[in-house]
Scaffold this active site. Sequence first.
Site, PDB file in Angstrom:
ATOM      1  N   ALA A 156       0.834  -1.209   0.000  1.00 60.65           N
ATOM      2  CA  ALA A 156       0.000   0.000   0.000  1.00 60.65           C
ATOM      3  C   ALA A 156       0.867   1.257   0.000  1.00 60.65           C
ATOM      4  O   ALA A 156       0.610   2.209  -0.745  1.00 60.65           O
ATOM      5  CB  ALA A 156      -0.940  -0.006   1.203  1.00 60.65           C
ATOM      6  N   TYR A 157       1.901   1.254   0.820  1.00 63.25           N
ATOM      7  CA  TYR A 157       2.779   2.420   0.910  1.00 63.25           C
ATOM      8  C   TYR A 157       3.511   2.653  -0.406  1.00 63.25           C
ATOM      9  O   TYR A 157       3.531   3.782  -0.922  1.00 63.25           O
ATOM     10  CB  TYR A 157       3.779   2.199   2.050  1.00 63.25           C
ATOM     11  CG  TYR A 157       4.698   3.377   2.316  1.00 63.25           C
ATOM     12  CD1 TYR A 157       4.188   4.629   2.623  1.00 63.25           C
ATOM     13  CD2 TYR A 157       6.084   3.220   2.287  1.00 63.25           C
ATOM     14  CE1 TYR A 157       5.017   5.702   2.896  1.00 63.25           C
ATOM     15  CE2 TYR A 157       6.923   4.290   2.548  1.00 63.25           C
ATOM     16  CZ  TYR A 157       6.391   5.523   2.854  1.00 63.25           C
ATOM     17  OH  TYR A 157       7.225   6.580   3.109  1.00 63.25           O
ATOM     18  N   SER A 158       4.089   1.601  -0.961  1.00 62.29           N
ATOM     19  CA  SER A 158       4.826   1.738  -2.222  1.00 62.29           C
ATOM     20  C   SER A 158       3.906   2.179  -3.353  1.00 62.29           C
ATOM     21  O   SER A 158       4.281   3.003  -4.194  1.00 62.29           O
ATOM     22  CB  SER A 158       5.510   0.415  -2.582  1.00 62.29           C
ATOM     23  OG  SER A 158       6.534   0.118  -1.666  1.00 62.29           O
TER      24      SER A 158
END
Length: 259
Positions: A156-158
């Site tokens: 999700a962060y990437s």
Amino acid sequence: MKVLAGKTALITGGSDGIGLGIAEAFAQQGANLILVGRDAKKLTQREKELSRYGTDNLVVISQDMAARDAAREIAGKIAEKHIRIDILVNNAGIGRFIPFADSDASVLDFHLDLNVRAPYLLTRMFLNDLIASQGNVINISSYFARRMLTDRPSTAYSLTKGALESFTKALAFELGPQGVRVNAVAPGTVSTPQVKTNIDLLGDDDAKERFNSMIRTIYPLQSIGDPQDVGNMCVFLASEQAKWITGGIFPVDGGLTTN
């Protein structure tokens, strides 16, 4: 000569960590500051601390950037003070390292709201200011847009940091003819309060030594960075020294993404 003298910079997530490092670097170079953060008490403290740099105008706004009306509310408060923005630093962000198999829509929405939606809408809200001032936007990305680490599941962060970098390039292409520059900085691991807490949570000395050994192995400069390192790059990108630079993604990561 202070290279940002007379300029007004809005910095989200400006009360701590990388955002505070950027604020300090900008204040040292003569910029007027508007700091946005969630913690009103912490913002008040930062206002006092930054006064030592002789900043004439410093405004603090307590606001959760993940809230749906955050951009509009911030713009309204700034409009009341008749301030025009020259530099917008979209720094506020969140990263939760959750295995993909354990994630759900709430995890994705949590990251999208703060890491993508907030900078998109805030930049749109101040577009007229930026065009009028021939200003610039600096988005704070992460090495996780391009490099993954073992035991740090970052789907999700990437995804959101990759989206922020694509937004940077597309907006730079679109706004270039109107004189607005848009760039991004992608820091490596930086010594922020959260990172220090995470290191302390490693517990015993052996675990901390394994962490330090990893840093020496994967970072060519063999150390993590300081918020001021990111701040110095942002000063350059915001200044006239970078007047022919737009659409760039600049790693400030001790060489991490070369490895």
